[in-house]
Design an enzyme around this catalytic site. Structure first.
Site, PDB file in Angstrom:
ATOM      1  N   ASP A   1       0.889  -1.148   0.000  1.00  0.00           N
ATOM      2  CA  ASP A   1       0.000   0.000   0.000  1.00  0.00           C
ATOM      3  C   ASP A   1       0.940   1.214   0.000  1.00  0.00           C
ATOM      4  O   ASP A   1       2.111   1.100   0.375  1.00  0.00           O
ATOM      5  CB  ASP A   1      -0.876  -0.033   1.247  1.00  0.00           C
ATOM      6  CG  ASP A   1      -1.775   1.185   1.363  1.00  0.00           C
ATOM      7  OD1 ASP A   1      -2.346   1.611   0.332  1.00  0.00           O
ATOM      8  OD2 ASP A   1      -1.900   1.712   2.482  1.00  0.00           O
TER       9      ASP A   1
ATOM     10  N   ASP B   1       0.139   5.082   0.926  1.00  0.00           N
ATOM     11  CA  ASP B   1      -0.013   6.017   2.039  1.00  0.00           C
ATOM     12  C   ASP B   1      -0.090   5.258   3.358  1.00  0.00           C
ATOM     13  O   ASP B   1      -0.937   4.395   3.545  1.00  0.00           O
ATOM     14  CB  ASP B   1      -1.269   6.871   1.835  1.00  0.00           C
ATOM     15  CG  ASP B   1      -1.239   7.652   0.524  1.00  0.00           C
ATOM     16  OD1 ASP B   1      -0.131   7.986   0.050  1.00  0.00           O
ATOM     17  OD2 ASP B   1      -2.318   7.925  -0.036  1.00  0.00           O
TER      18      ASP B   1
ATOM     19  N   SER C   1      -2.403  11.079   5.590  1.00  0.00           N
ATOM     20  CA  SER C   1      -3.129  12.210   6.156  1.00  0.00           C
ATOM     21  C   SER C   1      -4.616  11.979   5.969  1.00  0.00           C
ATOM     22  O   SER C   1      -5.044  11.554   4.890  1.00  0.00           O
ATOM     23  CB  SER C   1      -2.722  13.507   5.449  1.00  0.00           C
ATOM     24  OG  SER C   1      -3.607  14.561   5.791  1.00  0.00           O
TER      25      SER C   1
ATOM     26  N   TYR D   1      -5.876  13.667   3.032  1.00  0.00           N
ATOM     27  CA  TYR D   1      -5.344  13.151   1.767  1.00  0.00           C
ATOM     28  C   TYR D   1      -3.978  13.766   1.443  1.00  0.00           C
ATOM     29  O   TYR D   1      -3.688  14.897   1.822  1.00  0.00           O
ATOM     30  CB  TYR D   1      -6.306  13.387   0.589  1.00  0.00           C
ATOM     31  CG  TYR D   1      -7.613  12.658   0.762  1.00  0.00           C
ATOM     32  CD1 TYR D   1      -7.792  11.401   0.223  1.00  0.00           C
ATOM     33  CD2 TYR D   1      -8.653  13.228   1.498  1.00  0.00           C
ATOM     34  CE1 TYR D   1      -8.983  10.714   0.405  1.00  0.00           C
ATOM     35  CE2 TYR D   1      -9.842  12.548   1.689  1.00  0.00           C
ATOM     36  CZ  TYR D   1      -9.998  11.288   1.145  1.00  0.00           C
ATOM     37  OH  TYR D   1     -11.163  10.613   1.339  1.00  0.00           O
TER      38      TYR D   1
ATOM     39  N   ASN E   1      -5.422   2.885  -3.143  1.00  0.00           N
ATOM     40  CA  ASN E   1      -6.665   3.606  -3.383  1.00  0.00           C
ATOM     41  C   ASN E   1      -6.333   5.094  -3.384  1.00  0.00           C
ATOM     42  O   ASN E   1      -5.674   5.573  -2.458  1.00  0.00           O
ATOM     43  CB  ASN E   1      -7.683   3.329  -2.264  1.00  0.00           C
ATOM     44  CG  ASN E   1      -8.277   1.943  -2.335  1.00  0.00           C
ATOM     45  OD1 ASN E   1      -8.211   1.260  -3.358  1.00  0.00           O
ATOM     46  ND2 ASN E   1      -8.894   1.521  -1.237  1.00  0.00           N
TER      47      ASN E   1
ATOM     48  N   CYS F   1      -6.429   2.968  -7.777  1.00  0.00           N
ATOM     49  CA  CYS F   1      -7.857   3.138  -8.005  1.00  0.00           C
ATOM     50  C   CYS F   1      -8.202   4.601  -7.760  1.00  0.00           C
ATOM     51  O   CYS F   1      -8.039   5.083  -6.638  1.00  0.00           O
ATOM     52  CB  CYS F   1      -8.672   2.240  -7.070  1.00  0.00           C
ATOM     53  SG  CYS F   1     -10.445   2.606  -7.148  1.00  0.00           S
TER      54      CYS F   1
ATOM     55  N   ARG G   1     -11.129  -0.859  -6.384  1.00  0.00           N
ATOM     56  CA  ARG G   1     -10.940  -0.272  -5.056  1.00  0.00           C
ATOM     57  C   ARG G   1     -10.844  -1.363  -3.995  1.00  0.00           C
ATOM     58  O   ARG G   1     -11.703  -2.208  -3.869  1.00  0.00           O
ATOM     59  CB  ARG G   1     -12.092   0.678  -4.727  1.00  0.00           C
ATOM     60  CG  ARG G   1     -11.875   1.387  -3.409  1.00  0.00           C
ATOM     61  CD  ARG G   1     -12.905   2.466  -3.181  1.00  0.00           C
ATOM     62  NE  ARG G   1     -12.718   3.067  -1.875  1.00  0.00           N
ATOM     63  CZ  ARG G   1     -11.806   3.984  -1.574  1.00  0.00           C
ATOM     64  NH1 ARG G   1     -11.005   4.423  -2.517  1.00  0.00           N
ATOM     65  NH2 ARG G   1     -11.683   4.458  -0.359  1.00  0.00           N
ATOM     66  N   LYS G   2      -9.760  -1.310  -3.217  1.00  0.00           N
ATOM     67  CA  LYS G   2      -9.621  -2.245  -2.114  1.00  0.00           C
ATOM     68  C   LYS G   2     -10.793  -2.044  -1.155  1.00  0.00           C
ATOM     69  O   LYS G   2     -11.168  -0.896  -0.927  1.00  0.00           O
ATOM     70  CB  LYS G   2      -8.298  -2.011  -1.371  1.00  0.00           C
ATOM     71  CG  LYS G   2      -7.063  -2.244  -2.214  1.00  0.00           C
ATOM     72  CD  LYS G   2      -5.779  -1.913  -1.478  1.00  0.00           C
ATOM     73  CE  LYS G   2      -5.595  -0.426  -1.339  1.00  0.00           C
ATOM     74  NZ  LYS G   2      -4.360  -0.007  -0.696  1.00  0.00           N
TER      75      LYS G   2
END
Length: 180
Positions: free
Chosen positions: A13, A15, A22, A25, A56, A94, A105-106
């Protein structure tokens, strides 16, 4: 337990695993800041495994940034990695909103399916490393191994997954040290 000798690819992953996350985002290259030790860890992983990213990025669907900004963030990541002698072999993302009903999307598995196809791998030859419940569910849905990192949202996720049998590590750097 994961038999690391049988693993051929590691999917990260982004972020909260590679860079700081964050709740507002990550919307720019200035906000994309690597977690201490993550880039050096990827360089070490490059020596044994293919490395992919599955992320994502609903900030695109929300209008917070566009795909050119995402590309710039990934170029920054690649540049900083190359300075350490590392690289990412493939990136899947995604851009859709959570309620879009997409397959990518996970916790849906399309990103992992594409990575497995690209590297011609069986799910059992892959480890997905993440910090969220959707990362865990994605790995389980795809039937690949999973490692939860306590960086990013990992501590909160650990509480949500209480009672589940999962491999947990403090950080990507700690995981690399434990693999050897």
């Amino acid at each position: 337990m994961i038999d690391w000798d049988n693993i051929k690819a590691i999917v990260l992953d982004r972020d909260g695993v590679i860079n700081h996350d964050s709740d507002a985002y990550i919307k720019s290259t200035d906000e994309w800041i690597p977690i201490a030790g993550s880039l050096a860890a990827i360089e070490k992983l490059n020596q044994k495994y293919k490395i992919a990213v599955a992320t994502n990025q609903s900030g695109i669907g929300r209008g917070y940034y566009d795909e050119s900004v995402l590309t710039s963030m990934h170029q920054k990541m690649s540049h900083l990695l190359s300075e350490k002698g590392g690289h990412i072999d493939h990136i899947e993302y995604c851009p859709h909103l959570p309620d879009a009903g997409c397959e990518c999307r996970k916790p849906n598995t399309l990103m992992l399916e594409k990575i497995a196809e690209k590297f011609d791998l069986d799910p059992t030859e892959m480890v997905f490393i993440g910090d969220s419940k959707s990362d865990y569910e994605c790995a389980k849905n795809f039937d690949c191994h999973f490692v939860l990192l306590l960086t990013g949202k990992g501590l909160n996720t650990l509480e949500k997954l209480a009672g589940k049998k999962i491999v947990v590590e403090k950080s990507l750097a700690a995981l690399v040290t434990s693999i050897g």
